[in-house]
Design a protein around this motif. Structure first.
Motif, PDB file in Angstrom:
ATOM      1  N   ARG A  58     -26.709  41.164 -64.744  1.00 49.08           N
ATOM      2  CA  ARG A  58     -26.904  41.098 -66.194  1.00 49.08           C
ATOM      3  C   ARG A  58     -27.833  39.941 -66.580  1.00 49.08           C
ATOM      4  NH1 ARG A  58     -20.779  40.834 -68.252  1.00 49.08           N
ATOM      5  NH2 ARG A  58     -20.926  39.079 -66.796  1.00 49.08           N
ATOM      6  N   TYR A  59     -28.568  40.133 -67.674  1.00 49.89           N
ATOM      7  CA  TYR A  59     -29.438  39.068 -68.181  1.00 49.89           C
ATOM      8  C   TYR A  59     -28.646  37.778 -68.392  1.00 49.89           C
ATOM      9  CZ  TYR A  59     -32.744  42.855 -69.467  1.00 49.89           C
ATOM     10  OH  TYR A  59     -33.600  43.932 -69.457  1.00 49.89           O
ATOM     11  N   GLU A  60     -27.436  37.907 -68.926  1.00 51.48           N
ATOM     12  CA  GLU A  60     -26.648  36.718 -69.260  1.00 51.48           C
ATOM     13  C   GLU A  60     -26.223  35.938 -68.016  1.00 51.48           C
ATOM     14  OE1 GLU A  60     -22.262  37.812 -70.253  1.00 51.48           O
ATOM     15  OE2 GLU A  60     -23.465  39.546 -70.860  1.00 51.48           O
ATOM     16  N   ASP A  61     -26.204  36.603 -66.857  1.00 48.58           N
ATOM     17  CA  ASP A  61     -25.832  35.932 -65.610  1.00 48.58           C
ATOM     18  C   ASP A  61     -27.053  35.453 -64.819  1.00 48.58           C
ATOM     19  OD1 ASP A  61     -23.099  36.569 -66.069  1.00 48.58           O
ATOM     20  OD2 ASP A  61     -23.433  38.572 -65.243  1.00 48.58           O
ATOM     21  N   PHE A  62     -28.216  35.980 -65.169  1.00 49.52           N
ATOM     22  CA  PHE A  62     -29.412  35.779 -64.345  1.00 49.52           C
ATOM     23  C   PHE A  62     -29.729  34.299 -64.140  1.00 49.52           C
ATOM     24  CE2 PHE A  62     -33.969  35.969 -63.345  1.00 49.52           C
ATOM     25  CZ  PHE A  62     -33.999  36.998 -62.418  1.00 49.52           C
ATOM     26  N   ASN A  63     -29.820  33.548 -65.231  1.00 52.56           N
ATOM     27  CA  ASN A  63     -30.224  32.150 -65.099  1.00 52.56           C
ATOM     28  C   ASN A  63     -29.142  31.252 -64.522  1.00 52.56           C
ATOM     29  OD1 ASN A  63     -32.937  31.711 -65.664  1.00 52.56           O
ATOM     30  ND2 ASN A  63     -32.622  31.959 -67.860  1.00 52.56           N
ATOM     31  N   GLN A  64     -27.911  31.712 -64.509  1.00 51.97           N
ATOM     32  CA  GLN A  64     -26.847  30.908 -63.911  1.00 51.97           C
ATOM     33  C   GLN A  64     -26.894  30.964 -62.390  1.00 51.97           C
ATOM     34  OE1 GLN A  64     -24.799  28.878 -65.529  1.00 51.97           O
ATOM     35  NE2 GLN A  64     -25.765  29.447 -67.460  1.00 51.97           N
ATOM     36  N   PHE A  65     -27.373  32.082 -61.852  1.00 50.63           N
ATOM     37  CA  PHE A  65     -27.328  32.264 -60.405  1.00 50.63           C
ATOM     38  C   PHE A  65     -28.712  32.306 -59.751  1.00 50.63           C
ATOM     39  CE2 PHE A  65     -23.316  33.728 -62.058  1.00 50.63           C
ATOM     40  CZ  PHE A  65     -22.401  33.230 -61.143  1.00 50.63           C
ATOM     41  N   VAL A  66     -29.746  32.656 -60.510  1.00 52.12           N
ATOM     42  CA  VAL A  66     -31.106  32.707 -59.960  1.00 52.12           C
ATOM     43  C   VAL A  66     -31.775  31.359 -60.160  1.00 52.12           C
ATOM     44  CG1 VAL A  66     -33.386  33.762 -60.157  1.00 52.12           C
ATOM     45  CG2 VAL A  66     -31.332  35.186 -60.293  1.00 52.12           C
TER      46      VAL A  66
END
Length: 526
Positions: free
Chosen positions: A327-335
């Protein structure tokens, strides 16, 4: 300088914030001091409990606040091998992509997938070679298959060719940017010519193989972050590249529930979120988390509130046949990292292409009217008021290198774009960009006329050297300064429109050595 760059959005001054906070704290201390003096037996225990509470809250917030990210090695424990190492300095050296503007008519489809160009999802096995699988086997194959229309499984590139040259003797991972640098410098080979062996990374290419690999070099790559000094991944930039057929290499922190994913969408748990924060700070001791390189191959704005489609290298038993959605909302937390190849420049014989350019008034959102004086010299139809803030709008059909220069009040030249050495002049995706992105050009009260030069090139230029050559010219004309700097490299076949809202440059010149440029002059009034 006559044209100043001023910020579009100014943050509240820190001084004003701290003054307000200080006054508030002083008032509290005065109030508590009065109570302590009046009721000492009651207030001393209360204050002691409050102090302990503040200490506990401080220790908790230390784990939940913004991360002080560390350079990391990849973890090797767990059911799958990883292999993406992270180094902040290496990432910082990669130039930043200048995205298309969301405000000026750049419409993207709601969903895109490059899955049909992707080769079969294979398993990296017992080797920390995910970077080779992401950069060469997945991304380079997808770009090539899309370009020539061949079956990706028949032309897939070797994950070992680049990885074997950039890993350690234990085959325990590599830095993605190192493989990208080598893909640009020396290229890669197809899997049929350079086989992968999960039990060894000792095989290195021969001289003959290196010569053959040059055929598959890329022109360059860009990191897809918010800005040169802001390293959070820009999802809109990721989507822009994907929408125009280019895969994106990502380095992602993985562990927890991700390792055993057997469905199409990964929904991280709260425990996953807490664990990845600790890992980024270097506080995770479990060995379950590490960096893993993969390839983004699509997106869907309507899937789980918006999600990125990602290809892994753990075989088809992972996710949904080796593919999953984040999900977009998870992208920056893990990428943690994201890179895109320069799209290949392709021209049909005698193909006509064009660029459009204009000046957008910030206040009215309308284009400042231009008139053509000579072939590539333009002026504003009316004087521009001092204090007017505007942006340069550029629309490209084909990939180009773009450079913008401005003239000082003493006649000398300076560089407006690229903003810094960290910003890439390459505009690979086609569409409209506005410059500067987070600032605006502002007409000041120095002198009676301002000038800017916009240069369109088909290959990377030493723009600092060109600016220096323009400054060495004895001419008083800004146009002649750049004619002197480029000399015989100026295209002879390009045609320029008469002006109006925008000027248009139309050309059939495919020679990579030639350039086009225009000069825009505008008189100033109070």
């Amino acid at each position: 300088m006559p044209i100043r760059m001023t910020d579009d959005d100014k943050e509240p001054e820190e001084g004003s914030k701290s003054k307000g906070n200080s006054f508030f704290l002083i008032a509290i201390f005065v109030f508590l001091g009065g109570l302590l003096f009046k009721y000492p037996k009651v207030m001393i225990p209360i204050l002691a409990i409050g102090l302990l509470g503040l200490i506990c809250i401080g220790s908790i917030s230390d784990d939940s606040d913004a991360e002080d990210e560390k350079s990391t090695e990849s973890a090797s424990d767990g059911p799958h091998k990883l292999g993406a190492k992270f180094d902040a300095e290496r990432y910082d050296r990669a130039q930043v992509y200048e995205p298309l503007s969301e405000e000026y008519g750049n419409e993207m489809p709601s969903e895109v997938s490059l899955l049909k160009y992707a080769p079969k999802r294979q398993n990296q096995g017992e080797q920390g070679s995910c970077t080779g699988w992401a950069v060469s086997y997945a991304a380079r194959t997808i770009l090539h298959a899309k370009s020539i229309g061949e079956d990706p499984n028949k032309i897939s590139f070797s994950p070992a060719y680049l990885f074997n040259q950039n890993t350690d003797k234990n085959c325990d991972g590599a830095y993605p940017v190192d493989l990208l640098d080598d893909l640009k410098k020396q290229g890669t080979l197809q899997l049929s010519e350079f086989p992968y062996n999960e039990n060894s990374c000792r095989t290195k290419p021969t001289t003959e193989q290196k010569e053959k690999a040059k055929e598959f070099r890329i022109e360059g790559y860009q990191r897809l972050t918010e800005d040169g000094e802001k390293y959070e991944t820009d999802i809109e930039s990721v989507k822009q590249y994907l929408s125009q057929g280019s895969p994106v290499i990502i380095s992602m922190e993985v562990g927890g529930t991700f390792l055993d994913l057997n469905k199409s969408v990964w929904l991280p748990t709260e425990a996953d979120y807490q664990a990845v924060k600790k890992y980024k700070k270097g506080k995770d001791k479990s060995g379950d988390w590490g960096g893993h390189a993969m390839t983004a191959i699509g997106y869907d704005d309507n899937k789980n509130g918006g999600a990125i489609q990602i290809m892994n290298s753990w075989g088809e038993n992972f996710g949904n046949k080796g593919i999953f959605w984040l999900r977009y909302e998870d992208f920056n937390q893990f990428v943690r990292e994201a890179y895109a190849f320069y799209p290949p420049k392709t021209f049909e014989p005698n193909e006509t292409f064009s660029y459009q350019l204009g000046l957008v008034d910030n206040a009215t959102k309308e284009f400042i009217q231009l008139k053509q004086v000579t072939s590539n010299l333009y002026q504003t139809k009316k004087p521009v008021k001092i204090g007017t803030r505007f942006k340069v709008s550029v629309k490209n059909q084909k990939p180009i290198y773009l450079y913008i220069f401005g003239q000082e009040s003493d006649g000398s030249s300076y560089v407006l774009f690229p903003y810094t050495d960290k910003h890439s002049p390459y505009c690979g995706t086609s569409g409209v960009r506005v410059f500067p992105k987070k600032q605006s050009l502002e007409v000041d009260n120095v002198g009676k006329k301002d000038s800017i030069v916009i240069v369109f090139a088909k290959k990377q230029l030493d723009y600092k050297s060109i600016n220096a050559q323009a400054n060495r010219s004895k001419s008083n004309s800004y146009l002649e300064k750049f004619q002197s700097a480029f000399q015989t490299k100026i295209s002879k076949s390009s045609q320029f429109s008469e002006g109006g809202d925008k000027m248009e440059l139309v050309s059939t010149d495919h020679n990579p050595e030639t350039v086009d440029f225009i000069v825009i002059e505008f008189a100033k009034e109070k």
